[in-house]
Enzyme design. Structure first.
Site, short mmCIF file in Angstrom:
data_model
loop_
_atom_site.label_atom_id
_atom_site.label_comp_id
_atom_site.label_asym_id
_atom_site.label_seq_id
_atom_site.Cartn_x
_atom_site.Cartn_y
_atom_site.Cartn_z
N ALA A 118 0.80 -1.23 0.00
CA ALA A 118 0.00 0.00 0.00
C ALA A 118 0.83 1.28 0.00
CB ALA A 118 -0.99 0.01 1.17
N ALA A 119 2.16 1.15 -0.20
CA ALA A 119 2.96 2.38 -0.31
C ALA A 119 2.50 3.21 -1.51
CB ALA A 119 4.44 2.03 -0.43
N GLY A 120 2.18 2.49 -2.60
CA GLY A 120 1.68 3.18 -3.80
C GLY A 120 0.34 3.87 -3.53
N ASP A 121 -0.47 3.27 -2.67
CA ASP A 121 -1.77 3.88 -2.34
C ASP A 121 -1.57 5.17 -1.56
OD1 ASP A 121 -3.05 1.74 -3.56
OD2 ASP A 121 -3.14 0.57 -1.71
O1 RIB Z 1 -2.20 -1.77 -2.76
C1 RIB Z 1 -2.30 -2.72 -1.73
C2 RIB Z 1 -3.63 -3.39 -1.78
O2 RIB Z 1 -3.72 -4.16 -2.93
C3 RIB Z 1 -3.89 -4.34 -0.64
O3 RIB Z 1 -4.45 -3.72 0.48
C4 RIB Z 1 -4.79 -5.39 -1.28
O4 RIB Z 1 -6.07 -5.43 -0.77
C5 RIB Z 1 -4.78 -5.09 -2.76
O5 RIB Z 1 -5.91 -4.44 -3.16
#
Ligand code: RIB
Length: 316
Positions: free
Chosen positions: A256-259
């Protein structure tokens, strides 16, 4: 007293329960490895970005679908606890919520398999119902864990209402994207996704620069390629082509670093920062997200980002 500006962010995307196995390394095909532990952590690219934007101070409206399984309540409460508005998160009956099977290795790298569940039932029809929420946002933030036809429908609604669209091209599309998905204000793949979209390697800053240019030619106004430990490459139709340096950290878990990156970039851009400054913020937010295990628990606060940027500035 001057009121602090608040960005209005609408996130249309996935909501998953992440089943996270801690393993010494990512297993090779056919290999069995013994892991150390298994944890259940709220995730999903859409929900992660919603939580990140809320922690960074934005007003966030989440649009998506949960199933009617026991995970659904935990996932909804997780979003609410971060301050995300979940009133428009719909429930798909007789369906499981999205699930992700994640292996996190000792060096912080991960591998993810997603079972879409209810995320796969987010339809263009839902988008019509959500038109008022989309129209009320300053930026619509989406990823590719809901059907591309739904993403395309939401882009059309956002454009009708003059709402800026940021598309995080994750996960890597397996089919060519619908033409509408290229007509966004900002397209932000990571290195692997850029390779998949273009069918060419992106292993260096020079290749990232060329890839960003090629992606721009397909329609978006701006492109930001997330390059992990190399930082990011920003390019725009106005002629900008720029490397954004990384914030050096020692990652524990890159999930989730990209998120965190995409959410931070979108919030700061919506607040009126230049895209260059927004990307600097994004690099700091992405780096911070690697310091804590799990997706949503690792999303940083505005204070943490400010602190890391200040620290990095004094070091350089
Ligand atoms: O970007 C990370 C996410 O990718 C995770 O939380 C997982 O659920 C997938 O959607």
């Amino acid at each position: 007293m001057t009121a602090f500006p608040v960005a209005k962010v609408v996130v249309l995307g996935s909501i998953n329960m992440d089943l996270v196995a801690h393993v010494p390394r990512i297993p090779r095909p056919g290999e069995t490895l013994t892991g150390r532990s298994l944890s259940y952590v709220p995730g999903g690219k859409g929900a992660n970005q919603a939580v990140a934007a809320a922690r960074l101070g934005a007003h966030v409206q989440m649009l998506g679908r949960l199933g009617d399984d026991p995970f659904a309540a935990t996932l909804r409460h997780g979003l609410q606890a971060a301050g995300v508005n979940t009133q428009q998160v719909l429930v798909t009956p007789d369906t499981a919520s999205g699930l992700a099977w994640i292996g996190v290795a000792d060096d912080g790298q991960n591998s993810i398999t997603v079972i879409p569940g209810a995320n796969g039932s987010v339809t263009p029809n839902d988008v019509s119902l959500w038109e008022p929420q989309i129209a009320a946002g300053e930026v619509l933030l989406m990823q590719l864990e809901v059907p591309p036809s739904t993403v395309a429908a939401a882009i059309a609604v956002a454009r009708q209402h003059g709402v800026r669209v940021v598309l995080d091209a994750a996960p890597s599309p397996t089919e060519p994207l619908p033409a509408a998905c290229w007509q966004v204000d900002l397209l932000s793949p990571n290195q692997t996704e850029a390779e998949q979209l273009l069918g060419r390697p992106v292993n260096s800053l020079m290749e990232a620069q060329a890839a960003a240019q090629q992606l721009l030619e397909r329609g978006p106004q701006h492109v930001v390629i997330k390059l992990g430990e190399l930082g990011a490459w920003l390019a725009s139709r106005e002629g900008l082509s720029q490397h954004i340096p990384p914030c050096p950290v020692s990652p524990v878990d890159t999930t989730a670093a990209g998120d965190a990156f995409t959410a931070a970039m979108s919030v700061e851009w919506a607040l009126g920062q230049s895209l260059t400054d927004a990307c600097r913020w994004a690099c700091a937010a992405g780096a911070l997200a690697t310091l804590t295990s799990g997706a949503q628990p690792s999303m940083p606060t505005r204070e943490q980002v400010v602190e890391l940027i200040a620290w990095t500035t004094t070091k350089s």
